[in-house]
Design an enzyme around this catalytic site. Structure first.
Site, PDB file in Angstrom:
ATOM      1  N   GLY A 153       0.763  -1.233   0.000  1.00  0.00           N
ATOM      2  CA  GLY A 153       0.000   0.000   0.000  1.00  0.00           C
ATOM      3  C   GLY A 153       0.797   1.287   0.000  1.00  0.00           C
ATOM      4  CG  ASP A 154       3.660   4.445   1.582  1.00  0.00           C
ATOM      5  OD1 ASP A 154       3.785   5.026   0.478  1.00  0.00           O
ATOM      6  OD2 ASP A 154       4.029   4.957   2.660  1.00  0.00           O
TER       7      ASP A 154
END
Length: 255
Positions: free
Chosen positions: A162-163
């Site tokens: 997600g990042d």
């Protein structure tokens, strides 16, 4: 006693470090040594093993590609789903200013991306004076296109880091390890596209190794910029500058 790295802050939102720790454990279930383990977590800190740095290698990049394929393949309950053991929304961004990350359950990637990623950042950017009316209109047009399913594929919800920008991959003598997630259920191409935002070492070999384990859907190269819209919007909201036209131009390409 092995050396530890302590990540701490007294100003993060309540639950921030528990959110990160939950994500790491969820990713680690499938990623094994490619995900940094959690040693301890408290309201104002997260403790991880201290990882010695090593030079990036092609072999480590390929191993990471295979590990990401396994992590993504472990799946999630839905697009937008939080990691197992977490309730509510999460956060994304630097420790000094994490932005809210909307989580929940959406039936398809496009409507999730529209309602939980593009529109919230369009509103935040407008409120902060980052985006003007014409730029917000472009983002709203993209949201409508996404929600209509125009850019959906048959990929099921993946277990995302997600990042996954290049700075959240640590290269050690033993291989590559991912840190600092904003883990949730999403489209697997999002993690891979984010690696390309600032350029990860040996990325073509990483992607080739990934594709060998979990072949990517037709047309994935044409969707790289689409999946970069969200991280570019985050950077635009947080840092302004050249990220603003870059994010809006990327959105306009798919709107």
């Amino acid at each position: 006693m092995p050396r530890r790295f302590r990540k701490s802050s007294a100003t993060v939102p309540p639950g921030y470090f528990a959110w990160e720790a939950t994500g790491l454990r969820w990713l680690g279930e499938a990623g094994g040594d490619a995900v940094v383990p959690v040693l301890d977590v408290g309201p104002t800190h997260l403790e991880l093993p201290y990882l010695a740095e090593g030079p990036p290698s092609v072999r480590a990049a390929e191993d990471l590609g295979r590990a990401l394929a396994r992590i993504h393949g472990a799946g999630a309950d839905a697009f937008g789903a939080p990691p197992a053991g977490w309730d509510g929304d999460g956060w994304l961004g630097p420790l000094s200013e994490p932005l809210p990350l909307r989580l929940g359950s959406w039936p398809a990637w496009g409507v999730f991306a529209a309602e939980a990623r593009v529109l919230p950042l369009a509103r935040t950017g407008r409120e902060r004076g980052v985006f003007g009316p014409e730029q917000v209109a472009v983002l709203e047009r993209l949201a409508r296109t996404l929600a209509a399913g125009t850019h959906d594929t048959d990929d099921p919800p993946a277990r995302l880091h997600g990042d996954l920008w290049a700075g959240n991959v640590l290269w050690t003598p033993a291989g590559a390890v991912v840190v600092d997630p904003a883990a949730h259920g999403g489209h697997r191409e999002a993690d891979l596209a984010m690696l390309a935002v600032f350029g990860a070492p040996s990325l073509p070999r990483l992607l080739a190794a990934y594709d060998e384990v979990a072949p990517l859907a037709s047309g994935w190269r044409e969707r790289v910029l689409l999946h970069q819209v969200h991280p570019l919007l985050v950077h635009a909201v947080l840092f302004g500058g050249s990220y603003v036209p870059r994010a809006v131009d990327a959105a306009a390409h798919y709107a």
